[in-house]
Scaffold this motif. Structure first.
Motif: not given
Length: 78
Positions: A2-21, A66-73
């Motif tokens: 799975v190609n996952v885009t992981v984003s936060s308030n200050t960064a954006r990274k891509n990770a390629i992981v197994a679906v079992t991760a 997939a996209s995982i976003i973590c944001v400080v509110k």
């Protein structure tokens, strides 16, 4: 895989992981700390209890993106 885009308030990274991760594995591979943030997986809020579930358990299919976003509110956010 799975190609996952992981984003936060200050960064954006891509990770390629197994679906079992797990979500926690994805954060560790991307080097992003989700503590104290609101976390969304493809637009759905997930809790820290879901961090040890696999992407597959959370409805992500193999050979997808997939996209995982973590944001400080902050209180001042409008």
């Amino acid at each position: 895989m799975v190609n996952v885009t992981v984003s936060s308030n200050t960064a954006r990274k891509n990770a390629i992981v197994a679906v079992t991760a797990t979500v926690r594995d994805v954060f560790e591979q991307a080097g992003i700390n989700p503590n104290g943030t609101a976390v969304h997986l493809d637009g759905q809020i997930i809790s820290q209890y879901d961090f040890d579930n696999s992407l597959e358990d959370l409805g992500i299919e193999d050979e997808s993106t997939a996209s995982i976003i973590c944001v400080v509110k902050a209180q001042s956010a409008r």
